[in-house]
Design an enzyme around this catalytic site. Structure first.
Site, PDB file in Angstrom:
ATOM      1  N   GLU A 408       0.818  -1.214   0.000  1.00 15.12           N
ATOM      2  CA  GLU A 408       0.000   0.000   0.000  1.00 15.12           C
ATOM      3  C   GLU A 408       0.850   1.261   0.000  1.00 15.12           C
ATOM      4  OE1 GLU A 408      -2.394  -3.305   1.813  1.00 15.12           O
ATOM      5  OE2 GLU A 408      -0.387  -2.479   2.186  1.00 15.12           O
ATOM      6  N   ASP A 466     -15.519  -8.994   8.905  1.00 11.92           N
ATOM      7  CA  ASP A 466     -14.060  -8.943   9.031  1.00 11.92           C
ATOM      8  C   ASP A 466     -13.612  -8.274  10.323  1.00 11.92           C
ATOM      9  OD1 ASP A 466     -13.374 -10.388   6.851  1.00 11.92           O
ATOM     10  OD2 ASP A 466     -12.866  -8.695   5.570  1.00 11.92           O
ATOM     11  N   ARG A 517     -18.949  -1.010   1.227  1.00  6.66           N
ATOM     12  CA  ARG A 517     -19.073  -2.402   0.791  1.00  6.66           C
ATOM     13  C   ARG A 517     -20.536  -2.768   0.580  1.00  6.66           C
ATOM     14  NH1 ARG A 517     -19.964  -7.565   3.209  1.00  6.66           N
ATOM     15  NH2 ARG A 517     -18.844  -9.233   2.092  1.00  6.66           N
TER      16      ARG A 517
END
Length: 657
Positions: A408, A466, A517
């Site tokens: 990243e 998650d 999401r």
């Protein structure tokens, strides 16, 4: 290449040393050690190899020079003065590190011509240079050797190679086989605390070799060795690292080789001794005419190369496409987005804003052929690849999609390099929680005013199972705290399209898109050609005489609308404000902001911390959001658990009416 004798080349290097000593001494602060130690390497590089034209500092096919060890900025300023850059006269050298001078303590992009990138945070330069070298190969694949054929040179120190970002960059550069990238390592074996051996035992050449680089070594004070190494590096198809064994503070007889010379003035006595040791009998800030002439030949050689390139450009059938990309002409995008928005408002899709982003990218990438995308190994989650995009791969650079891998930080710095190089417009994605891995490079994007687009998906507890390691809570507040960064959290497909228009037409501001999401309904069902997201915040529902104002961003806007319906059922008039970008709203005229916010009590709603909401909310106003970390569970259960609901908004509103 070499057109002067060895003795004169040494004197050219000593001119750098003298200016570095004198400028640091006058400023009473600075770093003389690196410029003095690397003066021979830099002189050979510029005198025999590197091609720039100070009279046309933005010439697209110039070689790029990146001073990753940015603390040694006087090396760069001295060279630019000696080469004759118009904005780097001796007054600028005398004003080193002073307010308003172009000669800042560390090189700053935009402060002076020829500074390719802001450096100082160690490792950023080498990682940015990987992006520049990648951009060179990608443009070469599009336009050919006649228009794009140059090298990227980096001077890096021990600190650059110790920083974690350099390992991501080295890996990526080696994997892609960026043969036009040459790193010159200042191997002086000194850090601020002392000999580098107190903190590292790594053979710094080994990681480069393991990643597929061509690795060489030379005496950094032997011009012919330096030249031979650079020549070999230029011939090799791999990226190259040259370990230049140097003495920090070279020429200062009592301080060279020690860590004390790294970051402090030498002092009058040591400068006098250095002048004697170097055979430099000129007063401070005085350069003899023959050395200006010698450095001037380098500039003249660059001017000749640039003129020859201009001739090739004029004759090239690719000239129009090349110039459009270089000018970053985005004029085709706004009408394309406007037409696309009309379809969205009519169709009202219920999609996650990450999916809406993928849909918008189909429009963006068709309108802007110089846009290049990518992801840090999350393409299927970030949805950053639109139909028809071809991957960039080792030896195959004609594509427009970059697989950055799980790097990243390296991705963010490389995108800075691609944008700084010119001719390409980069965007790249990762999860919002991993923005922290990108932060130093995002900060530099903002500091430099480079229009990079960061695509951050999975933006809240809405990502669900998650759990808190992946659920951003504090990230919005911390990113909004970075000056000159537009953080946009769109609420639906229409706002997402508008956000992409803002990002890809920006000229001096990076943009960070914060995307969900979970699926979200289209709330903008009435088409407007105007880009309302560009206002930062706007009235989505205006009941007239409002009793309360509900303000929300992103996925929580549908909760604010539901709360307004519940309040209306009780006879309470609630205005609803969509606030996708705080920074853009802050830039609006005061009367517009007052009209949007009104005088009634306010309640904000965002699945994040309240910190940073002062633009919208006073101490007396309400906020429905997070107060700590998230949890692992399905998204609907999390919203209920953390009491981020329409009912909670209603309760907060009624308490303030």
């Amino acid at each position: 290449m070499k057109d002067i004798g060895a003795a004169q080349e040494t004197r050219m290097a000593n001119a750098i040393r003298a200016l570095a000593m004198d400028a640091v001494e006058k400023a009473k602060s600075g770093h003389p050690g690196m410029p003095m130690g690397m003066a021979d390497v830099a002189t050979v590089l510029f005198n025999r190899f590197l091609t720039v034209d100070p009279s046309a500092p933005k010439w697209p096919d110039r070689d790029r020079f990146v001073l990753s060890a940015g603390h040694g900025s006087m090396l760069l300023y001295a060279i630019h003065h000696l080469l004759g850059y118009a904005d780097m006269d001796m007054d600028q050298i005398r004003s080193f590190r002073q307010l308003g001078a172009r000669t800042a303590g560390h090189p700053e992009y935009g402060h002076a011509e020829g500074i390719e990138v802001t450096t100082g945070p160690l490792g950023q330069g080498i990682a940015t240079a990987v992006g520049m070298a990648l951009a060179e190969r990608m443009k070469n694949a599009r336009y050919g050797d006649d228009l794009v054929d140059h090298f990227t040179y980096v001077i890096a120190g021990d600190g650059c190679l110790m920083e974690g970002i350099s390992h991501e960059a080295i890996d990526m550069g080696g994997h892609l086989g960026l043969g036009r990238l040459i790193v010159l390592w200042d191997d002086n074996r000194i850090t601020i605390d002392g000999d580098s051996g107190i903190s590292t035992s790594t053979d710094q050449k080994a990681p480069f070799a393991a990643s597929g680089w061509h690795v060489l070594a030379c005496d950094g004070h032997a011009p012919e060795e330096i030249a031979a190494a650079i020549e070999a590096a230029r011939r090799d198809p791999r990226p190259s690292m040259i370990a230049c064994r140097t003495v920090i503070g070279y020429g200062a007889p009592n301080k060279q080789g020690g860590h004390d010379v790294h970051g402090a003035p030498l002092g009058a006595a040591e400068i006098a001794a250095a002048r004697e040791r170097l055979g430099w009998d000129h007063p401070p800030f005085e350069i003899p005419a023959d050395l200006y002439e010698a450095w001037g030949r380098i500039a003249a050689r660059g001017a000749d190369a640039r003129a020859a390139w201009e001739t090739r450009l004029q004759a090239s059938p690719l000239r129009a496409a090349f110039e459009t990309a270089e000018a970053a002409d985005t004029s085709a995008l706004p009408p394309a987005i406007a037409a696309y928005k009309a379809r969205l408002s009519a169709e009202a899709p219920k999609v996650a804003t990450r999916k809406a982003s993928e849909m918008a990218l189909g429009v963006v990438n068709e309108a802007l052929p110089f846009a290049v995308g990518g992801s840090a190994d999350l393409t299927g989650s970030n949805l950053t690849r639109s139909k028809g995009m071809v991957s960039v791969a080792p030896g195959a650079f004609a594509g427009s999609y970059i697989h950055y891998g799980i790097r990243e930080h390296g991705m963010a710095a490389a995108m800075n390099g691609i944008a700084l190089h010119g001719g390409l417009r980069p965007y790249g994605g990762t999860f919002m929680a991993f923005a922290d891995y990108c932060r130093p490079s995002i900060r530099l994007s903002a500091l430099m005013g480079v229009p990079v687009t960061y695509v951050m998906t999975h933006d809240s507890i809405g990502l669900g199972e998650d759990g808190p390691t992946h659920q951003p809570v504090e990230h919005l507040a911390s990113l909004r705290a970075i000056p000159n960064l537009a953080v946009i959290r769109p609420a639906d497909a229409v706002e997402t399209a508008e956000a992409w228009e803002i990002a890809m037409t920006a000229t001096s501001t990076p943009t960070l898109l914060v995307l969900s999401r979970q699926n979200l309904p289209t709330v903008r069902t009435e088409h407007r050609d105007e880009n309302l997201t560009a206002r930062g915040a706007y009235l989505l529902r205006d009941p007239g005489e409002r009793q309360v104002t509900l303000i929300a961003t992103g996925s929580e806007l549908e909760l604010a609308l539901a709360a307004a319906d519940l309040l209306a059922a009780e006879g309470i008039a609630a205005a609803v404000v969509s606030a996708p970008c705080f920074e853009l709203f802050a830039a609006q005229p005061a009367d517009y902001r007052a009209t949007v916010l009104g005088r009634a009590p306010r309640v904000g709603c965002e699945a994040a911390l309240r910190q940073g909401w002062d633009l919208f909310l006073g101490p007396q106003d309400g906020f429905v959001g997070m107060t700590g970390f998230g949890a692992s569970a399905p998204a609907p259960a999390l919203y209920q658990h953390f009491n981020i609901t329409a009912e909670a908004i209603v309760k907060s509103a009624k308490e303030r009416i």
